[in-house]
Design an enzyme around this catalytic site. Structure first.
Site, PDB file in Angstrom:
ATOM      1  N   GLU A 166       0.813  -1.226   0.000  1.00  0.00           N
ATOM      2  CA  GLU A 166       0.000   0.000   0.000  1.00  0.00           C
ATOM      3  C   GLU A 166       0.845   1.274   0.000  1.00  0.00           C
ATOM      4  O   GLU A 166       0.839   2.029   0.977  1.00  0.00           O
ATOM      5  CB  GLU A 166      -0.967  -0.005   1.200  1.00  0.00           C
ATOM      6  N   GLU A 345      -5.104  -8.804   0.734  1.00  0.00           N
ATOM      7  CA  GLU A 345      -5.796  -8.504   1.998  1.00  0.00           C
ATOM      8  C   GLU A 345      -7.272  -8.307   1.719  1.00  0.00           C
ATOM      9  O   GLU A 345      -7.650  -7.664   0.753  1.00  0.00           O
ATOM     10  CB  GLU A 345      -5.294  -7.202   2.650  1.00  0.00           C
TER      11      GLU A 345
END
Ligand code: IFM
Length: 440
Positions: A166, A345
């Site tokens: 991220e 995720e």
């Protein structure tokens, strides 16, 4: 009843990150990271929580691997604490730190669980931050050297290598909103960090491949679908503009070799310094891309719609909307020429209570997961090449600025005793992995 059968080699797993679970923040020669510094600064994290001990995974990893076996995980996604291995970010190696990851990987292999490694999940060595952190291009070279070091040590057993988790959160929550380490609120820094993370990714991909050419190398992006509030052309255009503004800043350079034009307008005078050759460096072919998906944004002409009547929200305040995952996967599949995708995720935080029977009944998390798995299956029928799925998270853990107040685990952790208890959702997930299908 519809049966959703997954491919036989589908990589079902669970994910964690070093600072969120390891603890042992200053043991065995580990250096300080920006998250150690940030969480030790009063007022930064809910209730002054820190990752000093967290889930004590550093000491309890054999128990946690036993838990993974109990769940039947085929893969485990984890990250390396850079400062555990290189306390100064570069230079002298801490052999105890390297040994820890060596033992962890050995134990995973012995348990027949595929290690899926992330090199950077936000815990930069503080020494490097003191030299300017990711704003300083030297950090990109230090990252590439550290990546090669890890590959040389673990590349004989770890096949999947992820450079960054991220990057948008690392750049903007860390340097624009200041809610994450290092806690700056400066757009000029944030945009330079965003670009330098991409440069570091490119250098690291080269370094990984230079050290071992047999690995699968990728990056993990977090994406939120942007859905229009109504079907009016104005709302549809507003949602598309929001998608371009919020989600293409990393997708475009990685998979198109340039920044989206909107980025230049948005950054204005804060546009980062881009050197000749950077864009080609960033856009190297990857073996996979990881997508972290939690929720969507609903956008109308007046901006984001915060509450959708009838929708369910998690403890993070994120709307539960599984069909948006399918739409998003199809959208990126249509807009880019992507390598195979892993959902790296997906999960949800709900208020979990330990019941009188000692169990944790978490039907909302179970439904959340089931519906997201089904939507992924449907996206695969639509032609999206999804190869695996890592639930966030194996364990309840340190949820950054929220400390321990948000629980995402398939397994409940009692932070006083470190007792682990698999939740109902975890039991259900184990059964899904065993049968490799939903329904029927
Ligand atoms: O806990 C985080 C993780 O570190 C990165 N992705 C989102 C998760 C939930 O907020």
């Amino acid at each position: 009843m519809t049966v959703y059968k997954f491919p036989h080699n589908f990589l079902w797993g669970a994910a964690t990150a070093s600072y969120q679970i390891e603890g042992a923040w200053n043991e065995d020669g580990k250096g300080e990271s920006i998250w150690d510094r940030f969480s030790h600064t009063p007022g930064k994290v809910t209730e002054g929580n820190t990752g000093d001990i967290a889930c004590d995974h550093y000491h309890r990893y054999p128990e946690d691997i036993a838990l993974m076996r109990q769940l039947g995980l085929k893969a485990y996604r984890f990250s390396i604490a850079w400062a555990r291995v290189l306390p100064g970010g570069r230079g002298p190696i801490n052999p105890h730190g390297l040994d820890f990851y060596d033992r962890l990987v050995d134990a995973l292999c012995a348990a027949n669980i595929e290690p899926f490694l992330t090199l950077y999940h936000w815990d930069l060595p503080q020494v490097l931050q003191d030299e300017g952190g990711w704003e300083n291009r030297n950090t990109c070279h230090a990252f590439a050297d550290y990546s090669a070091l890890m590959v040389k040590r673990l590349g004989d057993r770890v096949k999947y290598w992820t450079t960054f988790n991220e990057p948008s959160v690392a750049a903007f929550i860390g340097n624009l909103t200041g809610e994450h380490a290092p806690g700056y609120r400066d757009p000029k820094i944030a945009y330079q960090v965003a670009h330098n993370l991409m440069v570091a990714h490119g250098l690291a991909v080269q370094a990984i491949r230079g050290a071992n050419s047999n690995l699968e190398t990728g990056i993990v992006l977090n994406l939120w679908m942007a859905d229009p509030a109504t079907s009016s052309p104005e709302d549809v255009a507003a949602a598309e503009a929001a998608w371009e503004r919020d989600e293409t800043l990393f997708l475009d350079p990685l998979f198109k070799g340039h920044y989206p034009t909107g980025a230049y307008q948005l950054a204005g005078g804060n546009m980062p310094k881009i050197l000749d050759g950077d864009m080609a460096l960033i856009a190297q072919e990857l073996d996979f891309v990881g997508i972290n998906y939690y929720s969507r944004n609903v956008i109308g002409v007046k901006g984001k719609v915060n509450t959708i009547p009838g929708s369910e929200y998690t403890e993070m305040g994120w709307e539960v909307c599984a069909p948006a995952l399918r739409r998003m996967l199809v959208k990126i599949n249509n807009n880019y020429s992507l390598p195979p995708i892993y959902i790296t995720e997906n999960g949800s935080s709900f208020k979990d209570e330990v019941s009188a029977d000692g169990r944790i009944h978490d039907p909302r998390r179970l439904d959340y997961l089931k519906n997201h798995f089904i939507q992924t299956h449907l996206a695969m029928q639509d032609g999206v090449d999804v190869r695996g799925y890592m639930v966030w998270s194996l364990l309840d853990n340190f949820e950054w600025g929220h400390g321990f107040s948000k629980r995402f685990g398939l397994t409940h952790v009692d932070y006083k005793t470190q007792k682990r208890t698999v939740k109902d959702s975890g039991e259900w997930y184990a059964e899904l992995i065993r049968t490799n299908k939903i329904g029927g």
